[in-house]
Design a protein around this motif. Structure first.
Motif: not given
Length: 145
Positions: A34-43, A62-66
Protein backbone atom coordinates in the motif's frame (compact mmCIF):
# COMPACT_ATOMS: atom_id res chain seq x y z
CA UNK A 1 -7.16 6.72 -23.93
CA UNK A 2 -3.72 8.23 -24.45
CA UNK A 3 -4.88 11.51 -22.81
CA UNK A 4 -6.20 9.57 -19.78
CA UNK A 5 -2.93 7.68 -19.43
CA UNK A 6 -0.91 10.90 -19.61
CA UNK A 7 -3.23 12.45 -17.01
CA UNK A 8 -2.86 9.45 -14.71
CA UNK A 9 0.89 9.45 -15.00
CA UNK A 10 0.98 13.19 -14.35
CA UNK A 11 -1.05 13.07 -11.15
CA UNK A 12 0.65 9.91 -9.91
CA UNK A 13 4.10 11.42 -10.44
CA UNK A 14 2.94 14.66 -8.81
CA UNK A 15 1.37 12.88 -5.85
CA UNK A 16 4.24 10.43 -5.41
CA UNK A 17 7.00 12.94 -6.06
CA UNK A 18 10.02 12.42 -3.81
CA UNK A 19 10.89 15.16 -1.40
CA UNK A 20 9.85 16.50 1.96
CA UNK A 21 6.50 17.95 0.92
CA UNK A 22 5.20 14.89 -0.92
CA UNK A 23 7.23 12.01 0.42
CA UNK A 24 5.64 8.72 -0.55
CA UNK A 25 5.38 6.01 2.03
CA UNK A 26 4.43 2.38 1.73
CA UNK A 27 3.50 -0.53 3.97
CA UNK A 28 3.05 -4.22 3.33
CA UNK A 29 -0.41 -5.25 4.53
CA UNK A 30 -1.16 -8.93 3.93
CA UNK A 31 -1.04 -9.55 0.16
CA UNK A 32 -0.80 -5.84 -0.66
CA UNK A 33 1.84 -3.18 -0.95
CA UNK A 34 0.00 0.00 0.00
CA UNK A 35 1.49 3.31 -1.16
CA UNK A 36 0.10 6.39 0.56
CA UNK A 37 0.73 10.06 1.09
CA UNK A 38 -1.05 13.13 2.41
CA UNK A 39 -0.21 16.74 1.59
CA UNK A 40 -1.58 20.27 1.56
CA UNK A 41 -3.97 20.64 -1.38
CA UNK A 42 -2.36 23.94 -2.42
CA UNK A 43 0.53 21.85 -3.79
CA UNK A 44 -1.78 20.67 -6.57
CA UNK A 45 -1.72 22.79 -9.70
CA UNK A 46 -5.16 24.37 -10.28
CA UNK A 47 -5.71 22.47 -13.55
CA UNK A 48 -4.90 19.15 -11.84
CA UNK A 49 -7.29 19.91 -8.98
CA UNK A 50 -10.03 20.71 -11.48
CA UNK A 51 -9.36 17.60 -13.56
CA UNK A 52 -9.62 15.33 -10.51
CA UNK A 53 -12.45 17.31 -8.88
CA UNK A 54 -10.35 18.21 -5.85
CA UNK A 55 -10.57 21.44 -3.89
CA UNK A 56 -7.55 23.61 -3.12
CA UNK A 57 -7.30 25.43 0.20
CA UNK A 58 -4.58 26.33 2.70
CA UNK A 59 -6.38 24.21 5.32
CA UNK A 60 -7.34 21.23 3.17
CA UNK A 61 -5.26 18.07 2.94
CA UNK A 62 -5.37 15.57 0.08
CA UNK A 63 -4.82 11.86 0.73
CA UNK A 64 -3.68 9.54 -2.09
CA UNK A 65 -3.63 5.75 -1.73
CA UNK A 66 -2.66 3.08 -4.20
CA UNK A 67 -3.02 -0.63 -3.40
CA UNK A 68 -0.75 -2.99 -5.31
CA UNK A 69 -0.77 -6.77 -5.36
CA UNK A 70 2.62 -7.62 -3.86
CA UNK A 71 2.56 -11.13 -5.40
CA UNK A 72 2.40 -9.85 -8.98
CA UNK A 73 5.40 -7.51 -8.88
CA UNK A 74 3.48 -4.36 -8.09
CA UNK A 75 0.65 -4.60 -10.59
CA UNK A 76 -2.52 -2.84 -9.35
CA UNK A 77 -4.69 -4.97 -7.12
CA UNK A 78 -8.25 -5.66 -8.05
CA UNK A 79 -10.51 -2.84 -6.99
CA UNK A 80 -10.60 -2.46 -3.22
CA UNK A 81 -12.97 -0.70 -0.87
CA UNK A 82 -11.56 2.01 1.36
CA UNK A 83 -13.19 3.55 4.40
CA UNK A 84 -11.77 5.42 7.31
CA UNK A 85 -11.37 8.51 9.34
CA UNK A 86 -8.81 11.05 10.44
CA UNK A 87 -8.32 12.13 14.06
CA UNK A 88 -6.89 15.44 15.26
CA UNK A 89 -4.89 15.92 18.51
CA UNK A 90 -8.16 16.53 20.43
CA UNK A 91 -9.43 13.11 19.27
CA UNK A 92 -12.06 14.71 17.06
CA UNK A 93 -12.79 12.52 14.05
CA UNK A 94 -13.60 13.36 10.44
CA UNK A 95 -14.81 10.66 8.10
CA UNK A 96 -12.79 10.20 4.92
CA UNK A 97 -14.73 9.73 1.69
CA UNK A 98 -12.53 8.12 -0.92
CA UNK A 99 -13.06 8.45 -4.63
CA UNK A 100 -11.65 5.76 -6.88
CA UNK A 101 -9.74 6.92 -9.96
CA UNK A 102 -9.03 4.43 -12.75
CA UNK A 103 -6.88 5.56 -15.65
CA UNK A 104 -5.43 2.86 -17.84
CA UNK A 105 -3.63 0.41 -15.54
CA UNK A 106 -3.49 2.92 -12.68
CA UNK A 107 -5.95 2.61 -9.78
CA UNK A 108 -5.76 5.03 -6.89
CA UNK A 109 -8.01 6.53 -4.25
CA UNK A 110 -8.30 10.19 -3.27
CA UNK A 111 -9.88 11.87 -0.25
CA UNK A 112 -9.65 15.28 1.38
CA UNK A 113 -9.87 16.51 4.97
CA UNK A 114 -9.54 19.79 6.87
CA UNK A 115 -6.68 20.65 9.23
CA UNK A 116 -5.42 23.50 11.43
CA UNK A 117 -1.97 25.03 11.18
CA UNK A 118 0.78 22.85 12.67
CA UNK A 119 -1.67 20.07 13.37
CA UNK A 120 -0.72 16.40 13.34
CA UNK A 121 -3.50 14.23 11.98
CA UNK A 122 -3.73 10.49 12.52
CA UNK A 123 -5.23 8.45 9.68
CA UNK A 124 -7.09 5.15 10.16
CA UNK A 125 -8.01 3.56 6.83
CA UNK A 126 -9.62 0.15 6.33
CA UNK A 127 -8.81 -1.59 3.05
CA UNK A 128 -11.07 -4.45 2.02
CA UNK A 129 -11.18 -6.82 -0.93
CA UNK A 130 -13.34 -9.94 -0.65
CA UNK A 131 -12.53 -11.65 2.66
CA UNK A 132 -9.21 -9.77 3.03
CA UNK A 133 -9.29 -6.71 5.35
CA UNK A 134 -6.38 -4.67 6.73
CA UNK A 135 -6.01 -1.31 8.45
CA UNK A 136 -3.52 1.30 7.33
CA UNK A 137 -2.49 3.73 10.07
CA UNK A 138 -0.21 6.72 9.69
CA UNK A 139 0.18 10.28 10.90
CA UNK A 140 1.24 13.51 9.24
CA UNK A 141 1.83 17.06 10.39
CA UNK A 142 0.21 19.80 8.31
CA UNK A 143 0.81 23.51 8.15
CA UNK A 144 -0.78 26.38 6.28
CA UNK A 145 1.25 27.44 3.22
Amino acid sequence: MKHALVGALTIISMLLMPGTALAEQSKRLGPWEVHYNAFNSTLLRPEMAQQYQLSRSETLATVNISVLDAATAGKPAQQVTLSGYVMNPLSQQQRLEFREVIEGDAVYYLAQTRFSNLETLRFFITIKQGDETHELRFHKEFWVN
